[in-house]
Scaffold this active site. Structure first.
Site, PDB file in Angstrom:
ATOM      1  N   LEU A 139      43.222  53.837  39.891  1.00  0.00           N
ATOM      2  CA  LEU A 139      43.680  54.468  41.138  1.00  0.00           C
ATOM      3  C   LEU A 139      45.210  54.415  41.256  1.00  0.00           C
ATOM      4  O   LEU A 139      45.816  53.412  40.902  1.00  0.00           O
ATOM      5  CB  LEU A 139      43.078  53.744  42.358  1.00  0.00           C
ATOM      6  CG  LEU A 139      41.560  53.745  42.494  1.00  0.00           C
ATOM      7  CD1 LEU A 139      41.165  52.959  43.740  1.00  0.00           C
ATOM      8  CD2 LEU A 139      41.045  55.179  42.598  1.00  0.00           C
ATOM      9  N   GLY A 175      36.324  48.601  36.010  1.00  0.00           N
ATOM     10  CA  GLY A 175      35.547  49.195  34.920  1.00  0.00           C
ATOM     11  C   GLY A 175      36.462  49.594  33.783  1.00  0.00           C
ATOM     12  O   GLY A 175      37.605  50.022  34.008  1.00  0.00           O
ATOM     13  N   VAL A 195      46.326  46.849  40.002  1.00  0.00           N
ATOM     14  CA  VAL A 195      45.694  46.968  41.320  1.00  0.00           C
ATOM     15  C   VAL A 195      44.881  48.254  41.339  1.00  0.00           C
ATOM     16  O   VAL A 195      45.420  49.328  41.087  1.00  0.00           O
ATOM     17  CB  VAL A 195      46.756  47.039  42.444  1.00  0.00           C
ATOM     18  CG1 VAL A 195      46.074  47.134  43.804  1.00  0.00           C
ATOM     19  CG2 VAL A 195      47.681  45.833  42.396  1.00  0.00           C
ATOM     20  N   GLY A 230      25.507  42.425  36.862  1.00  0.00           N
ATOM     21  CA  GLY A 230      26.780  42.308  36.122  1.00  0.00           C
ATOM     22  C   GLY A 230      27.974  42.752  36.930  1.00  0.00           C
ATOM     23  O   GLY A 230      29.032  43.048  36.381  1.00  0.00           O
ATOM     24  N   THR A 280      45.412  42.376  26.636  1.00  0.00           N
ATOM     25  CA  THR A 280      44.781  41.050  26.659  1.00  0.00           C
ATOM     26  C   THR A 280      44.868  40.541  28.094  1.00  0.00           C
ATOM     27  O   THR A 280      45.433  41.195  28.968  1.00  0.00           O
ATOM     28  CB  THR A 280      45.546  40.055  25.769  1.00  0.00           C
ATOM     29  OG1 THR A 280      46.798  39.732  26.405  1.00  0.00           O
ATOM     30  CG2 THR A 280      45.824  40.640  24.390  1.00  0.00           C
ATOM     31  N   LYS A 318      46.261  40.685  43.699  1.00  0.00           N
ATOM     32  CA  LYS A 318      46.558  42.112  43.870  1.00  0.00           C
ATOM     33  C   LYS A 318      47.444  42.363  45.083  1.00  0.00           C
ATOM     34  O   LYS A 318      48.397  43.152  45.013  1.00  0.00           O
ATOM     35  CB  LYS A 318      45.259  42.911  43.956  1.00  0.00           C
ATOM     36  CG  LYS A 318      44.551  42.960  42.604  1.00  0.00           C
ATOM     37  CD  LYS A 318      43.168  43.559  42.710  1.00  0.00           C
ATOM     38  CE  LYS A 318      42.499  43.610  41.364  1.00  0.00           C
ATOM     39  NZ  LYS A 318      41.054  43.869  41.477  1.00  0.00           N
ATOM     40  N   ASP A 328      41.284  36.927  43.090  1.00  0.00           N
ATOM     41  CA  ASP A 328      41.603  38.202  42.447  1.00  0.00           C
ATOM     42  C   ASP A 328      42.269  39.145  43.455  1.00  0.00           C
ATOM     43  O   ASP A 328      43.282  39.786  43.174  1.00  0.00           O
ATOM     44  CB  ASP A 328      40.283  38.788  41.899  1.00  0.00           C
ATOM     45  CG  ASP A 328      40.518  40.110  41.219  1.00  0.00           C
ATOM     46  OD1 ASP A 328      41.374  40.153  40.310  1.00  0.00           O
ATOM     47  OD2 ASP A 328      39.872  41.114  41.600  1.00  0.00           O
ATOM     48  N   ILE A 332      38.833  46.817  27.316  1.00  0.00           N
ATOM     49  CA  ILE A 332      39.802  47.838  27.750  1.00  0.00           C
ATOM     50  C   ILE A 332      40.551  48.441  26.554  1.00  0.00           C
ATOM     51  O   ILE A 332      40.628  49.660  26.405  1.00  0.00           O
ATOM     52  CB  ILE A 332      40.799  47.244  28.772  1.00  0.00           C
ATOM     53  CG1 ILE A 332      40.038  46.877  30.042  1.00  0.00           C
ATOM     54  CG2 ILE A 332      41.914  48.245  29.081  1.00  0.00           C
ATOM     55  CD1 ILE A 332      40.858  46.201  31.090  1.00  0.00           C
TER      56      ILE A 332
END
Ligand code: ADP
Ligand code: ASP
Ligand code: MG
Length: 818
Positions: free
Chosen positions: A614, A798, A610, A665, A556, A683, A679, A476
C-alpha cells in the site's frame, strides 16, 4: 583513386589477409585504382617493443620472440602462397629476420635501446607484413608493387613520433605513385629523415600514413579498414551497448580520437580535413557494414551527442598560489615551457579566480612536467607566491562529443546529474570553447561505470539496465524474483528497462554476474555457486564491480545486513528494503541512513515497511513535499489484529477467533507476537518519524490487550487456556460497544509527534468502522484533508503484495537513476 588502409587485425592471420585480398579484388575488378597501406600483423609491434626492451636489459629470452615473429609470418605465407611460389617470399622474409636478428644482437651487446634504434626495430613489423601481402596479391593476379614508405615519407628526427615534411613527402608520393594500373602496397607507420634514418609516426600511425597518401594523391576517399563496425558511440570493449555511427564531421572525429577513441589515430584527420577528402571507417570482417563516413558536413543526428571517448591513464597537475592572481603571462610561460619539452597537454582548466591552473597529461610525462614547472617558476616558488606543484595519478578522462551540443542547453547538467546519482566524483572539468566536447577527469576505477552511465543517459532510446544486488531469497525475495522474471519482457517493451540480478545471496551461498544471472535458474545458480554467503564479501564485491544504476535490495529480516547499509549508501548505491529493522531501530541510525542517502543524492526506500504494497509512506511524503501539514495519523496497521477484531462479533468468543486465526496461518506461530502490539508500534514509529518527529520505540504507549497471565503463560497451549478466562472481559467490551452502535478496533495513533496504540470503540462516522477481512487502513488528517481525512486501505501483508511493493520501488528507482 582510393586509399585503403588495413589495420593490424585485418592482416593478423592468413584468413584475415584473404579477406583483405577479396576487398582489394572487388575494387580492382571494377578497375578502381588503389593504394593499400598496411599495418604490421596484429601483436607484432608490441612484440618488437618487448623484445627490444628485453635485449637492452641483457635478457637472452628476447630470442624466443624472434622465433615467434618468424613463426607468425611463415605460417601465414605457407597458407597463402602456393608451394611453388612461397620460396621467394620466405627468402625475403628471412632476409628481414636476419637483419632484425643482427640489430637485436647489437642491442643486447650494447645494452642500449635509443629511440632511434627503437624506430628502426619497429619498422620490421610493417616491412614484413607488406612484403607478404604484396607477394600474395601478385599470386592472386593483382598487379602489385611493394613500397617501403621510408623512401617517400620524410620527417624530422623526433623518433617515436616524427613530424612530416609535408612538401617533400607530397612531392615524393606524387612522383613515385603515378602508374594507375598497379596496386601499391605501402608500409604504414614508418618513415625516414632526410638523412635516411628510420623514424615512425607514433603508435597507431598507419592511419596517418593513409591520410598523407590520400591527401597527396587527392584520393576520392580514404577507407580505414579495422576490426569493428566503424566509429561507434563508445569503445565497444568498454560499453557493450555502443552502436555504430553513420557519419561524423572532421571536428567530431578529431575530438573523439583526441580523447582516446583508438579507432582513428588523431593526426590522421588533419591531412584529410585539409584536402577535404572523406574518410570511411569500415570493418574487414563485416563487409556488409557500409562504414562510418567522416566528412565536412553532417546532418544532425537523433541524439544530442555523437559519442563518448576516454583516456584510461592520465595524470593531473595542479599549479596554484596567490602569486598567480592577476599576473599576466603565467599560463603562457607555463605552456610554452611544456611545449619546449614536447609535453602534450590533453586538457586545461583554470579557476576564474586565476588562483590555480590545472592540466591533464600522459602519466609518463608527469614528472618531467613537474620538474620543468619548478624550474620555470623557481623564483615564484621560492617567494611563496606559487605553492608546491602537485601531481595526481590514477585518473582517467572521459569526454562527450558532438556538434549538436552547441545549440542544446543543459547537456553538462544532464551529465553531472547522472554522475551524482551514480556516485562518480569529478576531479576536473573542461569544455572546449567550440562547445564540441565536455570532458571530465575522474578516478580510474570509476571509468567503466562512467562510460556506461553516460551512454545510458545520452543514448536514451536504448534499453536501460538496472543492476540489482539482492540478499535474502525467502518468501518475499523468492516471490520478487518470480515477479521480475514474469515481467522482464513487458518492462523492456513498455519501460525500456531491463532488471539484471547482478548479485544474489541467501544464507548459504552467493553469486554474481555483470551480465545478470539467469533469473529462472536462481536456485540452481546459488546451489552450485562456489562462493559461500558472506555479507561483508557481498558488499565488497558489489562495490568492486562499481556498476552504474546499482540498487541493493535487502529481503532479509536480519540486523546483520542492516549493519552494512551505511557503507552501501556511502558508496552511493541506493537501497530498497522490506526489512523494518533499520527504519524502526534507534532514531540515530534511521536519521544517519536518511541523511547519508540525501547527501549522496541517492535513495533509501522502505515503503513496504508499513502496509506492504500500500502507498503509505510515499503518500505521506507527497503530502509533506507539497507543503501540507500532518495533524494526525491513525491506522489499523496489522493484518492479524484487523482480522481478529473484524471477526469478533456478537455470538463469537474472542479466544476462538484468535485460535481460528492461528490455525489459518494469519498469526505468528505464537499469536502473542501479534497481540503484544509491537509490530503496530514499529509501523507507527516509522510513520511518526517520516512525519518529521524524533521518536524512539520505547516512547510509544501500547495499550495491553491482555493481562500478564496470558502474555507470560509458559506455552502456547497454556496461553490459550488463560485466554479463555478473558472471554468475559472481551464480551463486555463488545456488548458495550454494540449498544452504542460502535465497533472495536485496535488502532495506532500519532498526534503532535506522540504515538500510542489503543483499543477503541469507533462509531459509524469513523473510517475504521467499515473495515473488514484482514485489511490495513491508514487515515491521515492534514491541514488540507481536515474534515475528511485521506484514507489508504487494502491488504497490508502477504508475500505477493510486499514483493510487488518492492518491485514498484525498483522501477521508480530506474526513473530516478535515469
Ligand atoms: P587497427 O589495428 O585496425 O588500427 P585499432 O585496434 O587501432 O585497430 O582500433 C580499433 C579498436 O578501437 C576497436 O577494436 C575498439 O576496441 C577501439 N575503439 C575505441 N573507441 C572506439 C569507438 N568509439 N568506436 C570504435 N572502436 C573504438
Ligand atoms: N603497427 C603500428 C602499431 O601497432 C602502427 C599501426 O598499426 O597503426 O602501433
Ligand atoms: Mg589503429
Amino acid at each position: 583513386m582510393k586509399v585503403l588502409k588495413f589495420g593490424g587485425t585485418s592482416v593478423g592471420s592468413a584468413e584475415a589477409m584473404e579477406q583483405v585480398k577479396s576487398i582489394v579484388k572487388s575494387y580492382t575488378d571494377q578497375n578502381k585504382s588503389l593504394t593499400v597501406i598496411s599495418s604490421a600483423m596484429s601483436g607484432i609491434t608490441n612484440l618488437l617493443v618487448e623484445m627490444g626492451t628485453k635485449a637492452a636489459h641483457n635478457d637472452e629470452t628476447y630470442k624466443t620472440h624472434l622465433l615467434e615473429i618468424e613463426e607468425k609470418h611463415f605460417t601465414a605465407t605457407k597458407i597463402l602462397i602456393s608451394v611453388r611460389e612461397q620460396g621467394k617470399t620466405l627468402a625475403k622474409l628471412k632476409k628481414l629476420l636476419n637483419e632484425l636478428e643482427d640489430l637485436m644482437h647489437g642491442v643486447f651487446l650494447l645494452r642500449e635501446l635509443s629511440p632511434r634504434t627503437m624506430d628502426l626495430l619497429l619498422s620490421f613489423g610493417e616491412r614484413m607484413s607488406c612484403t607478404l601481402l604484396a607477394d600474395y596479391f601478385i599470386q592472386e593476379g593483382i598487379s602489385t608493387e611493394f613500397i617501403d614508405a621510408r623512401n617517400l615519407v620524410i620527417t624530422d628526427d623526433q623518433f617515436g613520433r616524427a613530424r612530416i615534411d609535408r612538401n617533400t613527402t607530397n612531392h615524393n608520393i606524387r612522383k613515385y605513385l603515378s602508374a594507375k594500373e598497379v596496386v601499391y602496397v605501402v608500409t604504414g607507420f614508418i618513415s625516414s629523415t632526410a638523412k635516411g634514418e628510420t623514424t615512425t609516426l607514433g603508435r597507431g600511425g598507419s592511419d596517418y600514413t593513409a591520410s598523407i597518401f590520400g591527401a597527396a594523391l587527392d584520393a576520392e576517399e580514404i577507407e580505414i579498414w579495422t576490426d569493428v563496425d566503424g566509429v561507434m558511440t563508445a569503445d565497444p570493449r568498454k560499453v557493450k551497448k555502443a552502436f555504430s555511427l553513420k557519419e561524423l564531421s572532421y571536428e567530431e572525429a578529431m575530438e573523439m580520437s583526441h580523447f582516446g577513441a583508438k579507432v582513428i589515430y588523431p593526426p590522421t584527420l588533419q591531412p584529410a580535413f585539409h584536402n577535404k577528402i572523406p574518410l570511411r571507417i569500415r570493418n574487414t570482417f563485416n563487409n556488409d557494414f557500409e562504414g562510418t563516413l567522416i566528412h565536412e558536413r553532417t546532418t544532425p543526428g537523433d541524439y544530442t551527442i555523437k559519442g563518448i571517448s576516454s583516456i584510461e591513464q592520465i595524470s593531473l597537475i595542479n599549479l596554484q598560489g596567490s602569486g598567480m592572481v592577476g599576473v599576466p603571462g603565467v599560463s603562457s610561460r607555463l605552456f610554452s615551457a611544456l611545449a619546449r619539452e614536447e609535453i602534450n597537454v590533453v586538457l586545461i582548466t583554470q579557476a576564474s579566480s586565476e588562483h590555480s591552473i590545472c592540466f591533464a597529461l600522459d602519466p609518463k610525462d608527469a614528472f618531467r612536467a613537474k620538474e620543468t614547472i619548478e624550474e620555470v617558476f623557481a623564483l615564484e616558488i621560492q617567494a611563496g607566491k606559487i605553492d608546491r606543484v602537485v601531481i595526481e595519478n590514477d585518473l582517467s578522462i572521459v569526454a562527450i562529443i558532438g556538434e549538436n551540443m552547441r545549440n542544446t542547453p543543459g547537456i553538462a547538467g544532464k551529465m553531472f546529474e547522472a554522475f551524482g546519482k551514480n556516485g562518480i566524483n569529478i576531479s576536473a572539468i573542461a569544455q572546449g570553447s567550440s562547445e564540441l566536447n565536455v570532458s571530465v577527469v575522474i578516478h580510474q576505477y570509476d571509468l567503466a561505470k562512467t562510460l556506461n552511465t553516460l551512454h545510458e543517459v545520452f543514448f536514451l532510446s536504448d534499453i536501460k539496465t538496472l543492476n540489482v544486488f539482492l540478499v535474502g531469497t525467502g518468501l518475499i525475495g523468492g516471490t520478487l524474483l518470480k515477479q521480475i522474471s514474469e515481467h522482464n519482457t513487458s518492462l523492456k517493451e513498455e519501460q525500456a528497462l531491463k532488471i539484471n540480478i547482478t548479485g544474489l545471496s541467501n544464507s548459504r551461498k552467493m553469486a554474481f554476474s555483470t551480465d545478470g544471472l539467469d533469473i529462472d535458474q536462481w536456485k540452481n545458480i546459488l546451489d552450485s555457486s562456489e562462493q559461500k554467503a558472506d555479507m561483508a564479501g557481498f558488499v565488497k564485491q558489489m562495490k568492486a564491480l562499481n556498476l552504474s544504476n546499482s540498487v541493493f535490495l535487502d529481503c532479509t529480516s536480519s540486523d546483520h545486513v542492516v549493519g552494512f547499509y551505511k557503507e552501501i549508501l556511502d558508496r552511493r548505491i541506493s537501497i530498497a528494503t522490506p526489512n523494518k529493522l533499520a527504519s524502526s531501530g534507534e532514531y540515530d541510525l534511521y536519521r544517519t541512513l536518511k541523511d547519508t542517502a540525501v547527501r549522496n543524492g541517492i535513495k533509501f526506500l522502505f515503503e513496504t515497511n508499513v502496509g506492504a504494497g500500500l502507498p503509505v509512506i510515499n503518500t505521506l511524503r507527497d503530502l509533506l513535499n507539497s507543503g501540507d501539514k500532518i495533524l494526525k495519523i491513525e491506522g489499523v496497521l496489522s493484518g492479524t489484529l484487523s482480522y481478529i477484531f473484524n471477526n469478533f462479533q456478537k455470538g463469537t468468543r474472542f479466544s476462538d477467533i484468535v485460535k481460528g486465526a492461528q490455525e489459518r496461518g494469519f498469526t505468528e506461530p505464537d499469536p502473542r507476537d501479534d497481540l503484544n502490539g509491537m509490530d503496530m508500534a514499529r509501523k507507527i514509529l516509522i510513520l511518526t518519524r517520516e512525519a518529521g518527529y524524533k521518536i524512539e520505540l520505547s516512547e510509544i504507549d501500547i495499550e495491553m490487550l491482555l493481562p500478564d497471565t496470558c502474555m507470560k503463560a509458559e506455552s502456547i497451549d497454556a496461553f490459550f487456556e488463560e485466554l479463555e478466562k478473558e472471554n468475559d472481559h472481551f464480551d463486555k467490551l463488545l456488548e458495550k460497544a454494540e449498544n452504542e452502535g460502535k465497533r472495536l478496533r485496535f488502532i495506532a495513533k500519532m498526534e503532535n509527534g506522540k504515538a500510542r496504540i489503543v483499543l477503541e470503540a469507533v462509531d459509524l462516522e469513523n473510517p475504521f468502522y467499515a473495515l473488514s477481512g484482514s485489511d490495513n487502513m491508514i487515515s491521515i488528517t492534514t491541514s488540507r484533508y481536515l474534515e475528511r481525512p485521506l484514507v489508504v486501505k487494502g491488504p497490508g501483508a502477504g508475500a505477493e503484495v510486499t514483493a510487488a511493493g518492492v518491485f514498484a520501488e525498483i522501477v521508480s528507482l530506474s526513473h530516478f537513476l535515469g
